[in-house]
Design a protein around this motif. Sequence first.
Motif, PDB file in Angstrom:
ATOM      1  N   SER A  99       0.823  -1.288   0.203  1.00 24.47           N
ATOM      2  CA  SER A  99       0.410  -0.310  -0.144  1.00 24.47           C
ATOM      3  C   SER A  99       0.920   1.220   0.147  1.00 24.47           C
ATOM      4  O   SER A  99       0.569   2.161  -0.113  1.00 24.47           O
ATOM      5  N   ARG A 100       2.423   1.154   0.405  1.00 25.45           N
ATOM      6  CA  ARG A 100       3.175   1.998   0.859  1.00 25.45           C
ATOM      7  C   ARG A 100       4.434   2.228   0.167  1.00 25.45           C
ATOM      8  O   ARG A 100       5.328   1.205   1.265  1.00 25.45           O
ATOM      9  N   ILE A 126       4.619   4.207 -10.852  1.00 26.46           N
ATOM     10  CA  ILE A 126       3.503   3.131 -10.342  1.00 26.46           C
ATOM     11  C   ILE A 126       2.738   4.016 -10.839  1.00 26.46           C
ATOM     12  O   ILE A 126       1.778   3.701 -11.340  1.00 26.46           O
ATOM     13  N   ARG A 127       2.613   5.588 -12.139  1.00 22.77           N
ATOM     14  CA  ARG A 127       1.525   6.150 -12.440  1.00 22.77           C
ATOM     15  C   ARG A 127       1.796   5.446 -13.174  1.00 22.77           C
ATOM     16  O   ARG A 127       0.506   5.331 -13.842  1.00 22.77           O
ATOM     17  N   ASP A 128       2.856   4.490 -14.558  1.00 24.99           N
ATOM     18  CA  ASP A 128       2.131   3.963 -15.748  1.00 24.99           C
ATOM     19  C   ASP A 128       1.628   2.850 -15.380  1.00 24.99           C
ATOM     20  O   ASP A 128       0.652   2.177 -16.361  1.00 24.99           O
ATOM     21  N   PHE A 130      -0.881   2.628 -13.346  1.00 27.78           N
ATOM     22  CA  PHE A 130      -2.430   3.552 -13.141  1.00 27.78           C
ATOM     23  C   PHE A 130      -2.855   3.199 -11.377  1.00 27.78           C
ATOM     24  O   PHE A 130      -4.034   2.729 -10.736  1.00 27.78           O
ATOM     25  N   ARG A 131      -1.694   3.045 -10.822  1.00 24.90           N
ATOM     26  CA  ARG A 131      -2.197   2.567  -9.407  1.00 24.90           C
ATOM     27  C   ARG A 131      -2.269   4.107  -8.354  1.00 24.90           C
ATOM     28  O   ARG A 131      -1.383   5.001  -8.294  1.00 24.90           O
ATOM     29  N   ASP A 132      -3.733   4.197  -8.149  1.00 24.11           N
ATOM     30  CA  ASP A 132      -3.613   5.197  -7.441  1.00 24.11           C
ATOM     31  C   ASP A 132      -3.963   5.307  -5.817  1.00 24.11           C
ATOM     32  O   ASP A 132      -4.319   5.502  -4.985  1.00 24.11           O
ATOM     33  N   ASP A 133      -4.305   3.870  -5.847  1.00 28.61           N
ATOM     34  CA  ASP A 133      -3.913   3.010  -4.470  1.00 28.61           C
ATOM     35  C   ASP A 133      -2.172   2.815  -3.264  1.00 28.61           C
ATOM     36  O   ASP A 133      -2.603   2.229  -2.677  1.00 28.61           O
ATOM     37  N   GLN A 135       0.618   4.710  -2.005  1.00 34.53           N
ATOM     38  CA  GLN A 135       1.480   6.200  -1.987  1.00 34.53           C
ATOM     39  C   GLN A 135       2.649   5.721  -1.578  1.00 34.53           C
ATOM     40  O   GLN A 135       3.471   4.896  -1.275  1.00 34.53           O
TER      41      GLN A 135
END
Length: 171
Positions: A99-100, A126-128, A130-133, A135
């Motif tokens: 998660s982080r 992380i951006r590529d 598509f993980r917005d969960d 941190q």
Amino acid sequence: MASEQDRLLMRIAIQTARKGQETPGGECVGAVLARDGEPASTGFNEGAMHHDPTAHAEMVVIRKLCAALKTTSLKGYTIYCTLQPCGMCTMACLWAGISRIVYGAGRSDVHYIYFESRHNNTVDFIRDAFRDDLQIEGGVLAEACSVLYAKPSDPVPDDSSPAHQQTPNPI
């Protein structure tokens, strides 16, 4: 922003990195997996020890904890690393559902030899993906972490590892 708990767990990662430096075949990157502020797994780079280029500290702690829990999901866990995770380790964090990610020294704090030379970055992965969960918190105790490593301007021995060989910037 990093909490006191983040700094405490990063100090454990730093102690683990130092243990790696003192262990034959060990190396100076330390990692801790924690949940609810409690360390669940610690480790350091074991690549030279096991002749395994994938035995980075992050991979070591993920493997140990997944084996202990008999799972492949580490959702709810935070990984603390003394050095910004490389691409392989970042992807492993994604696959494990961590998660982080909290790291100390970043790419600009240390010599390029500690990273693959393909101009990739943890944040880009992380951006590529598509993980917005997931941190990311960087720079936690960066100064204390960066003393474990060569500085950007320090001379370092040639490394024959394909991952560390300089490549031209594609841009």
